[in-house]
Structures are given as structure tokens and as C-alpha cells.
Write a protein that holds these residues in place. Structure first.
Motif, PDB file in Angstrom:
ATOM      1  N   TRP A  53       2.661  41.694 108.473  1.00 29.39           N
ATOM      2  CA  TRP A  53       3.361  42.091 107.263  1.00 29.39           C
ATOM      3  C   TRP A  53       3.229  40.936 106.275  1.00 29.39           C
ATOM      4  O   TRP A  53       3.820  39.863 106.484  1.00 29.39           O
ATOM      5  N   SER A  54       2.460  41.114 105.229  1.00 33.25           N
ATOM      6  CA  SER A  54       2.265  40.045 104.254  1.00 33.25           C
ATOM      7  C   SER A  54       3.516  39.911 103.389  1.00 33.25           C
ATOM      8  O   SER A  54       3.902  40.847 102.682  1.00 33.25           O
ATOM      9  N   VAL A  55       4.137  38.736 103.454  1.00 30.04           N
ATOM     10  CA  VAL A  55       5.334  38.480 102.641  1.00 30.04           C
ATOM     11  C   VAL A  55       4.890  37.767 101.357  1.00 30.04           C
ATOM     12  O   VAL A  55       5.361  36.676 101.021  1.00 30.04           O
ATOM     13  N   TYR A  56       4.018  38.437 100.649  1.00 24.98           N
ATOM     14  CA  TYR A  56       3.332  37.880  99.483  1.00 24.98           C
ATOM     15  C   TYR A  56       4.162  37.998  98.218  1.00 24.98           C
ATOM     16  O   TYR A  56       4.838  39.007  97.977  1.00 24.98           O
ATOM     17  N   VAL A  57       4.103  36.935  97.410  1.00 29.33           N
ATOM     18  CA  VAL A  57       4.489  37.006  95.999  1.00 29.33           C
ATOM     19  C   VAL A  57       3.357  36.352  95.208  1.00 29.33           C
ATOM     20  O   VAL A  57       2.683  35.448  95.693  1.00 29.33           O
ATOM     21  N   SER A  58       3.142  36.824  94.000  1.00 32.10           N
ATOM     22  CA  SER A  58       1.961  36.427  93.239  1.00 32.10           C
ATOM     23  C   SER A  58       2.053  34.992  92.731  1.00 32.10           C
ATOM     24  O   SER A  58       3.128  34.379  92.687  1.00 32.10           O
ATOM     25  N   CYS A  59       0.892  34.470  92.340  1.00 31.32           N
ATOM     26  CA  CYS A  59       0.850  33.166  91.682  1.00 31.32           C
ATOM     27  C   CYS A  59       1.624  33.241  90.360  1.00 31.32           C
ATOM     28  O   CYS A  59       1.586  34.261  89.666  1.00 31.32           O
ATOM     29  N   ALA A  60       2.309  32.173  90.022  1.00 33.97           N
ATOM     30  CA  ALA A  60       2.943  32.093  88.705  1.00 33.97           C
ATOM     31  C   ALA A  60       1.871  31.882  87.643  1.00 33.97           C
ATOM     32  O   ALA A  60       0.771  31.413  87.939  1.00 33.97           O
ATOM     33  N   SER A  61       2.183  32.239  86.427  1.00 38.85           N
ATOM     34  CA  SER A  61       1.231  31.985  85.343  1.00 38.85           C
ATOM     35  C   SER A  61       1.104  30.483  85.125  1.00 38.85           C
ATOM     36  O   SER A  61       2.049  29.720  85.402  1.00 38.85           O
ATOM     37  N   PRO A  62      -0.046  30.004  84.654  1.00 36.75           N
ATOM     38  CA  PRO A  62      -0.207  28.566  84.390  1.00 36.75           C
ATOM     39  C   PRO A  62       0.866  28.016  83.466  1.00 36.75           C
ATOM     40  O   PRO A  62       1.316  26.872  83.627  1.00 36.75           O
ATOM     41  N   GLU A  63       1.287  28.839  82.494  1.00 33.29           N
ATOM     42  CA  GLU A  63       2.325  28.371  81.565  1.00 33.29           C
ATOM     43  C   GLU A  63       3.653  28.185  82.281  1.00 33.29           C
ATOM     44  O   GLU A  63       4.402  27.242  82.000  1.00 33.29           O
TER      45      GLU A  63
END
Length: 453
Positions: free
Chosen positions: A138-148
Motif C-alpha cells: 500500500w503506497s502511502v504516497y504524497v506528492s512532491c511540494a512545488s519548488p516555490e
């Protein structure tokens, strides 16, 4: 009376009755023994006839014993062979994004997520059962934050740790909501036990070290919470390692692992946390393979030689996978995402099988597995539309000549070997007194290098 009748009436009446009773008992016994003998003759004659028929059929049709299951071999029919193989060696998928569907579809409200009925994307309990799934990460993924948002040194997006904790929580909540179907697992032994019990082994994986908040201490806490792999990057670079980008490579920042990234790999080895190289740059993957003391995985990656995108593993890196000198044991669990498999509109089950075969050819069939990325992809290959379709892939490879043992390795055996290897390395390191890594990211501003009291 005539003399010929005299013997029948000799003696008194009681003697006559006693003789009749004795004769009746002997007659009944004889009749019963005769019936038993006759039944035995009929049964054994029937079995003999069946045996002779089976022998004759087997001589005429050499595949009869295979199709009937008498030989222990898989049947000739690919679909039947796939079903029989998966009955004893079910799929263990390296990467499924079901918690992400719960996050964006139901705002992580576990009570409302209807996994026992048709879900909107690729995964639910009925289709998992139809697809002969024995376990998945089960991937407990959250996305990368924006560079800003995160800033040039990755310091500002600390909420990604919070969001990861929420995804761990929702995954565990869904697993416990359906105890007849899912079994929460944290070890290779647990996975095998769940499969024996007819349940779907459920393991947690973090998809990207950007979810660590630049902290090896957070890694240790994720391990305590049941996470058993961390992907070193996602589509963004982080404080530990360089990413491959998406379809085309990103410009490097660390040129592989950062100094802190090497320490991260060492701590993962000590804990027994699997090092996952999906999403990493070629330099990151190569350095991690050579530096790790434990076997590693690619939880959801395919072959670049078959389809040239940066997310796939090149042959140069696959060459470091194996059991020989200068190699590391690993398993590459093939991704089903359409853009990683073939050109637009051309991804199908045959193309996925091509990726599996290529990895098997270069690294060996003991180093390939399945990591579909279901629920995290928008384009699925034709013939592999959801988790119910795994048997079709096994049937395709069976038609291509894969053996029973090779297929059982693909469906889960190869991954379990790698997981057990990582567990053994961790045990050896801990027994040797290897200390935890307390290295701190050198760009952090909240902790002074040293403070005099």
C-alpha cells in the motif's frame, strides 16, 4: 414313513429347532461374506479398469496427466495453467496507490470507503480476489511540494511528513476495516502466513524520501509504524538523492546520492527497510546498488531498452543486478503505466510481457516481479485494465515458455527472497552492534551545529 425321510426327524423337537437356528446363522454368515467379497471384487475391478483407461489415455494423449493435475505439472491450456499456478503462488504486487484514492475520493474517511464493492479505479476486494492477489504494498504516497513551497534547500515543506502520517493512518484503517480479506504484515514471515490463511498480505511503502522531511530520524519512526520500503526519490530531487524526473531526465543536483543519502541507505540496511530505486536517476540507482549491504528493489519500474523513457531501468544498471561478483541481489517489479510501456495507444499485455522478458534476459528471471502502479496511473495496458487481470499476464508468459518455478518467482517468490535477504542483513548488523545514524542535514537552520552550554 419312508426310510429316506428318517434322518430329518431324528431327535426330539428341541433338537430340531436348535439345528434349524444353527443352519440359519451359518447361512446368513455365508451370504454376508459372499456379498462383501462380491463388492470388493466389483470395486477393485472398477479401479483396475479406470487405471487401465488412464494409462491408455496417457499413452495416446501425453498431456492428459498434466491437464488432470496428476503429474504435478501445469496444464497445457494457458488460462487454466495461470489459475492453477496462482492458487499456490499468488501475486505480491510491489506498488498500489489505493490510499491515494481514499485521500482524494473520500478525504481519508475510512468508514465511507466501500472496498467490498466496485471502486472507481483499478482496485477493490472483489477484483483483488478475482486476480488471485496474495499481497501488495500500500503506497502511502504524497506528492512532491512545488519548488516555490519547499525552497531551494527542501526546508519548508514539512507538512509532507504530516500528510505521510495521514496516509499511513488511512492504509491501516482500511486494512483493519476488512479483517476477513486483509492481513497487516511487517515481515516476510507475516506475508507467508497471510497467504497460507487465504488473506491478502498488506505492507506499507513510502514513495519518495521527500516524505522524510530531510530527517533520518523520521525514517526510523516510519519503520516503527510498519513501513517496509522507502523509495529514495519521486519525480523531484530531495536532500538525499537525485530523481530521474518523469519521461525525460532531470538535471542532476547531487550527481547521485548526497552525503546524507549514503547515510540513509546505511540506516535502511540496519533497520531492514528495503531500499527502493524506482524513480531514481541512473547515478543514484548505481551508487545505491553498490553501497547497499542488503538486496534492493525497484517497486514499480520497467525496461528502458524496450521503451526509452527515463523512468525505466537501463541495461547498464540491470548489469549490476545478480548474484555474481560486483552485483547485488534485487528484484525489478514491472510497472503497467501506459507511457512507461509503449508509445501512445500501443501499451498492451504483450508489451508488458516484453518488459518482463527483457529484464529476465539481462538480469535473470530470478530478478523480476510485478509492481503494477494500479490506482496511481491513468492509462492501463489493453488486457491489464485492473487487478483482476493478473492471470492473463501469467498465461501470456506461460505461452512464451516460462516454467512453473519461474512464474512462481515472478508472482512473488523473487520479492520474498529479496525481502528475506534484507531482513537477514539487518539482523546481522544489529547483532554486530551497528549504531543508528544520527547525521543531520547540513542545510537545516533550526539546529545549530553545536551549542555551548
Amino acid at each position: 414313513m419312508s426310510a429316506e425321510n428318517d434322518p430329518l426327524i431324528q431327535g426330539n423337537g428341541s433338537d430340531l429347532q436348535r439345528n434349524y437356528a444353527h443352519d440359519d446363522t451359518e447361512y446368513d454368515t455365508t451370504q454376508r461374506d459372499s456379498r462383501v467379497l462380491r463388492n470388493r471384487v466389483i470395486i477393485w475391478s472398477g479401479l483396475a479398469v479406470l487405471f487401465i483407461v488412464a494409462v491408455v489415455v496417457a499413452l495416446v494423449d501425453s498431456g492428459f496427466t498434466r491437464d488432470s493435475g496428476l503429474s504435478g505439472e501445469l496444464p497445457r491450456d494457458p488460462q487454466l495453467a495461470a489459475q492453477r499456478l496462482l492458487d499456490v503462488a499468488p501475486v505480491i504486487d510491489g506498488h498500489i496507490d489505493l490510499p491515494l484514492v481514499a485521500r482524494f475520493g473520500w478525504r481519508n474517511n475510512v468508514t465511507e470507503v466501500p472496498l467490498d464493492s466496485k471502486m472507481p479505479m483499478h482496485v477493490d476486494i472483489p477484483r483483488l480476489r478475482e486476480g488471485k492477489v496474495g499481497g501488495f504494498f500500500w503506497s502511502v504516497y504524497v506528492s512532491c511540494a512545488s519548488p516555490e513551497d519547499e525552497g531551494p534547500d527542501f526546508l519548508k515543506a514539512s507538512w509532507r511528513v504530516r500528510d505521510t502520517l495521514e496516509q499511513i493512518d488511512v492504509a491501516k484503517g482500511l486494512i483493519s476495516k476488512y479483517p476477513d480479506d486483509f492481513a497487516y504484515t511487517i515481515s516476510s514471515k507475516d506475508i507467508k502466513s497471510a497467504v497460507r490463511d487465504g488473506k491478502i498480505a498488506s505492507i506499507l511503502g513510502v514513495e519518495g524520501a521527500h516524505q522524510l522531511g530531510n530527517s533520518i530520524a523520521v525514517l526510523r519512526q516510519y519503520y516503527e509504524l510498519g513501513v517496509r520500503y522507502v523509495t529514495l526519490t519521486h519525480t523531484c530531487h530531495n536532500a538525499f538523492a537525485d530523481s530521474c524526473g518523469f519521461l525525460t531526465p532531470s538535471a542532476p543536483r547531487h550527481y547521485g546520492l548526497s552525503p546524507l543519502g549514503f547515510k540513509l541507505v546505511e540506516e535502511m540496511n540496519r533497520l531492514g527497510m528495503l531500499v527502493d530505486l524506482s524513480h531514481t536517476s541512473d547515478m543514484t540507482a548505481t551508487q545505491a546498488l553498490l553501497h547497499s549491504k542488503a538486496p534492493v528493489i525497484w517497486s514499480h519500474s520497467s525496461a528502458r531498452a524496450i521503451h526509452d523513457v527515463s523512468r525505466n531501468v537501463p541495461d547498464e544498471v540491470l548489469g549490476f543486478v545478480g548474484f555474481g561478483e560486483g552485483q547485488r541481489d534485487a528484484v525489478v517489479m514491472v510497472n503497467f503505466n501506459g507511457p512507461f510501456i509503449a508509445d501512445d495507444g500501443e501499451a498492451d499485455i504483450e508489451a508488458v510481457a516484453d518488459h518482463i522478458e527483457h529484464i529476465g534476459k539481462v538480469a535473470g528471471r530470478k530478478h523480476v516481479g510485478i509492481g503494477s502502479d494500479y490506482d496511481g496511473i491513468s492509462v492501463t495496458p489493453k488486457g491489464l485494465e485492473d487487478v483482476s487481470k493478473y492471470p492473463a499476464l501469467i498465461a501470456e508468459l506461460y505461452q512464451r515458455g516460462w516454467s512453473k518455478l519461474e512464474l512462481a518467482g515472478l508472482t512473488g517468490g523473487n520479492f520474498l527472497r529479496v525481502f528475506e535477504g534484507a531482513e537477514k542483513v539487518a539482523g546481522d548488523l544489529q547483532d554486530a552492534g551497528t549504531l543508528p545514524k544520527y547525521d543531520i542535514y547540513d542545510r537545516r537552520e533550526d539546529l545549530p551545529i553545536r551549542k555551548e552550554f
